[in-house]
Scaffold this motif. Structure first.
Motif, PDB file in Angstrom:
ATOM      1  N   PHE A   1       0.756  -1.326   0.162  1.00 40.88           N
ATOM      2  CA  PHE A   1      -0.031   0.032  -0.202  1.00 40.88           C
ATOM      3  C   PHE A   1       0.807   1.227   0.069  1.00 40.88           C
ATOM      4  N   ARG A   2       0.180   2.367  -0.480  1.00 42.46           N
ATOM      5  CA  ARG A   2       0.948   3.640  -0.735  1.00 42.46           C
ATOM      6  C   ARG A   2       1.651   4.106   0.957  1.00 42.46           C
ATOM      7  N   ASP A   3       0.586   3.928   1.777  1.00 43.16           N
ATOM      8  CA  ASP A   3       0.904   4.331   3.148  1.00 43.16           C
ATOM      9  C   ASP A   3      -0.258   3.794   4.061  1.00 43.16           C
ATOM     10  N   VAL A   4       0.122   4.294   5.363  1.00 39.13           N
ATOM     11  CA  VAL A   4      -0.719   3.663   6.478  1.00 39.13           C
ATOM     12  C   VAL A   4      -2.272   3.847   6.148  1.00 39.13           C
ATOM     13  N   ALA A   5      -2.432   5.168   5.618  1.00 38.74           N
ATOM     14  CA  ALA A   5      -3.993   5.435   5.476  1.00 38.74           C
ATOM     15  C   ALA A   5      -4.650   4.544   4.401  1.00 38.74           C
ATOM     16  N   ALA A   6      -3.922   4.073   3.552  1.00 41.86           N
ATOM     17  CA  ALA A   6      -4.566   3.258   2.305  1.00 41.86           C
ATOM     18  C   ALA A   6      -4.663   1.877   3.126  1.00 41.86           C
ATOM     19  N   VAL A   7      -3.781   1.542   3.906  1.00 40.04           N
ATOM     20  CA  VAL A   7      -4.051   0.274   4.556  1.00 40.04           C
ATOM     21  C   VAL A   7      -5.304   0.243   5.429  1.00 40.04           C
ATOM     22  N   GLU A   8      -5.581   1.190   6.134  1.00 38.11           N
ATOM     23  CA  GLU A   8      -6.697   1.351   7.022  1.00 38.11           C
ATOM     24  C   GLU A   8      -8.016   1.559   6.464  1.00 38.11           C
ATOM     25  N   ARG A   9      -8.051   1.928   5.008  1.00 36.06           N
ATOM     26  CA  ARG A   9      -9.189   1.629   4.217  1.00 36.06           C
ATOM     27  C   ARG A   9      -9.560   0.376   3.875  1.00 36.06           C
ATOM     28  N   GLU A  10      -8.542  -0.691   4.065  1.00 40.20           N
ATOM     29  CA  GLU A  10      -8.971  -2.017   3.398  1.00 40.20           C
ATOM     30  C   GLU A  10      -8.863  -3.176   4.512  1.00 40.20           C
ATOM     31  N   CYS A  11      -8.100  -2.688   5.700  1.00 38.16           N
ATOM     32  CA  CYS A  11      -8.000  -3.636   6.880  1.00 38.16           C
ATOM     33  C   CYS A  11      -8.042  -3.120   8.257  1.00 38.16           C
ATOM     34  N   LEU A  12      -8.233  -4.083   8.936  1.00 37.73           N
ATOM     35  CA  LEU A  12      -8.300  -3.648  10.545  1.00 37.73           C
ATOM     36  C   LEU A  12      -7.047  -3.612  10.905  1.00 37.73           C
ATOM     37  N   LEU A  13      -6.507  -2.492  11.612  1.00 40.34           N
ATOM     38  CA  LEU A  13      -5.204  -2.358  12.155  1.00 40.34           C
ATOM     39  C   LEU A  13      -4.934  -1.724  13.435  1.00 40.34           C
ATOM     40  N   THR A  14      -4.420  -2.562  14.449  1.00 44.50           N
ATOM     41  CA  THR A  14      -4.328  -2.407  15.832  1.00 44.50           C
ATOM     42  C   THR A  14      -2.892  -1.487  15.963  1.00 44.50           C
ATOM     43  N   ALA A  15      -2.835  -0.924  17.092  1.00 43.71           N
ATOM     44  CA  ALA A  15      -1.647   0.000  17.283  1.00 43.71           C
ATOM     45  C   ALA A  15      -0.226  -1.055  17.169  1.00 43.71           C
ATOM     46  N   ALA A  16      -0.473  -2.196  17.801  1.00 41.53           N
ATOM     47  CA  ALA A  16       0.794  -3.156  17.711  1.00 41.53           C
ATOM     48  C   ALA A  16       1.177  -3.525  16.174  1.00 41.53           C
ATOM     49  N   GLN A  17       0.058  -3.735  15.570  1.00 37.24           N
ATOM     50  CA  GLN A  17       0.340  -4.160  14.203  1.00 37.24           C
ATOM     51  C   GLN A  17       1.044  -2.985  13.320  1.00 37.24           C
ATOM     52  N   ARG A  18       0.295  -1.843  13.709  1.00 39.04           N
ATOM     53  CA  ARG A  18       0.826  -0.627  13.013  1.00 39.04           C
ATOM     54  C   ARG A  18       2.346  -0.608  13.208  1.00 39.04           C
ATOM     55  N   LYS A  19       2.915  -0.532  14.472  1.00 37.78           N
ATOM     56  CA  LYS A  19       4.020  -0.241  14.943  1.00 37.78           C
ATOM     57  C   LYS A  19       5.012  -1.347  14.110  1.00 37.78           C
ATOM     58  N   ILE A  20       4.755  -2.475  13.933  1.00 38.54           N
ATOM     59  CA  ILE A  20       5.578  -3.690  13.074  1.00 38.54           C
ATOM     60  C   ILE A  20       5.400  -3.325  11.554  1.00 38.54           C
ATOM     61  N   LEU A  21       4.323  -2.885  11.199  1.00 45.90           N
ATOM     62  CA  LEU A  21       4.115  -2.476   9.508  1.00 45.90           C
ATOM     63  C   LEU A  21       4.978  -1.568   9.366  1.00 45.90           C
ATOM     64  N   ASP A  22       4.865  -0.444  10.124  1.00 48.91           N
ATOM     65  CA  ASP A  22       5.780   0.600   9.746  1.00 48.91           C
ATOM     66  C   ASP A  22       7.176   0.817  10.367  1.00 48.91           C
ATOM     67  N   SER A  23       7.673  -0.247  10.790  1.00 48.58           N
ATOM     68  CA  SER A  23       9.007  -0.612  11.353  1.00 48.58           C
ATOM     69  C   SER A  23      10.089  -0.350  10.311  1.00 48.58           C
ATOM     70  N   PRO A  24      11.330  -0.174  10.996  1.00 50.33           N
ATOM     71  CA  PRO A  24      12.454  -0.146   9.894  1.00 50.33           C
ATOM     72  C   PRO A  24      12.328  -1.435   9.209  1.00 50.33           C
ATOM     73  N   GLN A  25      11.856  -2.457   9.624  1.00 47.11           N
ATOM     74  CA  GLN A  25      12.123  -3.881   8.875  1.00 47.11           C
ATOM     75  C   GLN A  25      10.917  -4.076   7.973  1.00 47.11           C
ATOM     76  N   LYS A  26       9.877  -3.203   7.942  1.00 46.22           N
ATOM     77  CA  LYS A  26       8.923  -3.308   6.800  1.00 46.22           C
ATOM     78  C   LYS A  26       8.421  -4.676   6.386  1.00 46.22           C
ATOM     79  N   PRO A  27       8.235  -5.624   7.284  1.00 46.99           N
ATOM     80  CA  PRO A  27       7.620  -6.989   6.863  1.00 46.99           C
ATOM     81  C   PRO A  27       6.269  -7.069   6.256  1.00 46.99           C
TER      82      PRO A  27
END
Length: 647
Positions: free
Chosen positions: A247-273
């Protein structure tokens, strides 16, 4: 004067420039150098200055670093006039290699700053971000030992590289539009931004493109375009297996998926898995991206090129979500060079976007799930490998563990450190065996490990077992074969640094058992030296060879036992059921099995969820279109209820 040695992830994370800066801040004279396995500092100053310097060394270290140990020794003072970073001198010892790191926020801001000299540069990086493992030839981590050595620095980059006040001080992959690698289209004259704009146009219009990244090629298309996704599926011969979406950014993810704070932290971490997230009910992602699955594999852009794909300043209206799946033929590791890209994707894609920075070691995307809102690693690769796992051991010998044939990674052990490789893939294809062999050789060189013992799976026909025997003969070292499920349990013990006796439970698809049967639903009492198999799920007959692992209806018939019941459940044609019954009755191509995975397959086939799997584990995945399985289902034969309830 103090001689200080710092052990841990202190290579490729801007550690030497950091040391130089805090030395200047605390009026410390001396030197800092990479020694391959550690960073060595000679620090001269008054007592208070040295004390404050040591405190800052630990408390202010770069966020991408990880200090495991610091040793100090007092020495006589020398005549240092200032503090300098000096040439690296290699010494043997524990080695800590930094994984590849996603583009940092500061570089991302510069990327789209029209006043910055790296404006729209596809390879922008600094000491805090950029490629590491995938461009590294050997340690210590210096430019001349990376594939960036092919790109001499321009005067402006060299000035930043040598300036202690610069964010790119001693940044080994440093480059700019004037001196760095270049992107281009294969079989085309388009290069640089012209190539990028052409690819953006293709993707926006529903095309399919191969794109070279940090650790290999991806195949990309518009994730909201059903026809584009379907074309990719047909071209890749991948009928139902879910695709990862960038996805382009976190806002685009949130339009398609449920995202908790813990998931967001990993999603947007330096590792970007890739993170597995639950879909929202009215999302716009095409239904065939993850058909019949209630979750989506999601990641964010982690290279400058990805960011430019989504946000390049042209007139094209570009999608905010792209399929970004590993660029590889089925059963083969991710593609990393132009020749293979043309051979593998030439007829599949509308364009192939490549670049001339050589990938020295493959690194597929890491995959992270969440259980009770806590991260659970599914696939450990880019961003995480080869960071070692610490484990107490009695015999500090070097070991190569080659792993099984499916979802392969290998592991190198040296003293108390276990280095798991990036994800390799399924080793049923001879091309993958060659990749595994070359990856083992590169990692052994990089980590300076010469195996004294080689471990492999017990299965006598695995390609990995044959390779292990070949390497054991080459190195003239013992070969140890480990039962598949005991190895699973040992890996859990190692990851948690546990050495005592435990109850180990292994629920799996297939593993060659000590008695020659197929195991997969086992209960052990074991420790690091022995295991005792105490209980299993009830054994059943598995007929049909490798087909039985893909066609769950075969296992269902074996468990049900009655062709008439199987026919009423409509799990296969009459001819298929008759043929399978013949194999079972005559004991042809049959094995005894306790596989929990095959039990899942049989239940899914009986319920009409999945009778034939197009990829491993398909039958057991959460399904959103059909009624969720419950043990009271009228469709479920009493035989399965017995298994379900544990009667």
């Amino acid at each position: 004067m103090l001689n200080i040695k710092v052990f841990g992830i202190v290579q490729g994370v801007g550690f030497r420039p950091f040391v130089s800066r805090i030395a200047d801040a605390h009026k410390i004279f001396g030197t800092v150098a990479n020694k391959g396995s550690y960073v060595e500092i000679f620090a001269q100053g008054n007592l208070d200055a040295l004390r404050n310097f040591l405190t800052a060394l630990r408390e202010e270290a770069p966020e991408r670093s990880a200090i495991l140990n610091v040793t100090t020794n007092e020495l006589p003072d020398e005549n240092f006039a200032d503090f300098q970073i000096v040439d690296s001198v290699h010494e043997a010892g524990d080695i800590f290699v930094s994984p590849d790191i996603a583009t940092c926020d500061k570089c991302a801001a510069e990327l789209f700053d029209a006043t910055n000299r790296r404006y729209l540069h596809p390879f922008i990086n600094c000491t805090a971000c950029g490629p590491r493992l995938t461009i590294l030839k050997n340690m210590p981590y210096d430019r001349e030992r990376t594939s960036m050595n092919a790109f001499p620095m321009c005067d402006a980059c060299a000035s930043e590289y040598h300036n202690p006040d610069s964010r790119r001080y001693d940044a080994q992959p440093i480059c700019c539009n004037d001196c760095g690698p270049e992107i281009y289209l294969l079989n085309s004259n388009l290069r640089g931004h012209d190539a990028l704009k052409h690819v953006r146009k293709i993707l926006a219009e529903g095309g399919v493109v191969a794109i070279k990244g940090i650790g290999g090629f991806h195949l990309a298309c518009d994730a909201k375009n059903f026809s584009a996704v379907e074309r990719l599926r047909q071209s890749k011969t991948r009928p139902t297996k879910p695709f990862a979406v960038m996805f382009r950014d976190v806002a685009a993810v949130e339009r398609e998926c449920l995202l908790t704070a813990a998931q967001r932290k990993i999603l947007d971490s330096p590792q970007k898995p890739i993170v597995l997230l639950e879909k929202i009910s009215d999302g716009k992602i095409a239904a065939n991206v993850a058909p019949d699955i209630n979750r989506l594999g999601v990641m964010l852009p982690y290279t400058p090129l990805h960011m430019l794909l989504f946000n390049f300043p042209d007139e094209i209206i570009f999608p905010d979500a792209l399929i970004m799946t590993s660029g590889n033929p089925s059963g083969v590791p991710i593609t990393i060079d132009d020749d293979d890209a043309l051979k593998n994707f030439g007829k599949l894609c509308d364009a192939i976007l490549s670049h001339d920075r050589k990938i020295l070691l493959r690194a597929d995307d890491s995959v992270m799930d969440f259980i009770d809102d806590k991260p659970s690693m599914i696939r450990r690769s880019r961003g995480y490998a080869p960071l070692p796992i610490f484990c107490d051991v009695d015999k500090k010998i070097s070991v190569l563990a080659i792993g099984g044939e499916l979802k392969n990674t290998f592991c190198l052990a040296k003293k108390n450190l276990l280095y798991a490789s990036p994800y390799i893939g399924d080793v049923g294809d001879l091309r993958t065996v060659e990749v595994l062999k070359s990856s083992i050789a590169r990692m052994c060189d990089l980590l300076e490990i010469s195996p004294e013992v080689i471990a492999c799976d017990l299965h006598p026909r695995y390609q990995t077992t044959a390779l292990a025997a070949e390497l054991a003969a080459k190195f003239d070292v013992p070969l140890i074969k480990i039962q598949h499920h005991y190895a699973h349990i040992l890996s859990c013990m190692a990851e948690n640094n546990h050495r005592g006796e435990i109850i180990g439970v292994a629920f799996d698809g297939t593993g060659y058992g000590d008695d020659g049967t197929i195991w997969g639903g086992e209960f052990f009492i074991c420790d690091t030296t022995r295991n005792e198999r105490l209980a299993t799920i009830s054994p059943f007959t598995q007929a049909g060879g490798d087909k039985s692992a893909r066609e769950g209806w075969r296992i269902a018939l074996a468990m049900i036992g009655d062709v008439d019941i199987a026919r009423r459940l409509n799990i296969a044609t009459d001819a298929e059921l008759a043929g399978q019954r013949f194999l079972l009755d005559k004991k042809i191509n049959c094995v005894t099995s306790t596989s929990a995975g095959r039990l899942f397959d049989a239940v899914a086939a009986t319920l009409g969820i999945c009778t034939v799997s197009s990829y491993e584990g398909e039958a057991a995945l959460p399904n959103v279109r059909r009624k969720i399985f419950t043990p009271t289902s009228t469709r479920l034969p009493k035989f399965f209820l017995t298994y379900w309830r544990g009667d």
